[in-house]
Motif scaffolding. Structure first.
Motif, mmCIF file in Angstrom:
data_model
loop_
_atom_site.group_PDB
_atom_site.id
_atom_site.type_symbol
_atom_site.label_atom_id
_atom_site.label_comp_id
_atom_site.label_asym_id
_atom_site.label_seq_id
_atom_site.Cartn_x
_atom_site.Cartn_y
_atom_site.Cartn_z
ATOM 1 N N GLU A 25 0.830 -1.205 0.000
ATOM 2 C CA GLU A 25 0.000 0.000 0.000
ATOM 3 C C GLU A 25 0.867 1.259 0.000
ATOM 4 N N ARG A 91 -4.458 9.058 3.323
ATOM 5 C CA ARG A 91 -4.319 7.603 3.451
ATOM 6 C C ARG A 91 -3.319 7.229 4.540
ATOM 7 N N LYS A 94 -4.790 6.478 8.182
ATOM 8 C CA LYS A 94 -5.358 5.139 8.332
ATOM 9 C C LYS A 94 -4.254 4.111 8.574
#
Length: 117
Positions: A25, A91, A94
């Protein structure tokens, strides 16, 4: 020449899949912000030393291994701009709550490439 961000960190062996998922990610985001590539290497032959070593440097525990990773950037300027975008990206918030390793024991730094043979 390219610019490298290098990292050495301890990761619990049981968290290998979680670490890899996070790394995938994060690597997507870094590439989106200009990184040329992201390498993640899971330690399989990282011996203890007598005076110093990678395991000693990260104060790893018996249930951990050492991960060695780096990000290649086109330049330091590209890296600085990419990092600024990365840290501001929503992002990241998170991901910070689900770290599968102890970030306090991570070693990192930026390096100017002086030889690429």
């Amino acid at each position: 020449m390219a610019y490298i961000d290098g990292f050495v960190l301890p990761v619990p062996r049981d968290n290998k899949e979680a670490y890899l998922a996070l790394a995938k990610e994060v690597s997507t985001i870094f590439r989106e912000f200009g990184a040329l590539n992201v390498m993640e290497c899971w330690g399989t032959d990282v011996p203890d030393g007598e005076v110093t070593s990678l395991p000693m440097a990260v104060k790893y525990a018996e249930d951990e291994t050492v991960v060695f990773s780096w990000i290649t950037w086109p330049s330091r300027e590209a890296r600085d701009a990419g990092h600024a975008k990365f840290t501001a990206d929503p992002r990241m918030e998170k991901m910070m709550g689900a770290m599968p390793f102890d970030g306090k024991r991570m070693i990192f730094g930026g390096f100017e490439v002086i030889l690429d043979a």
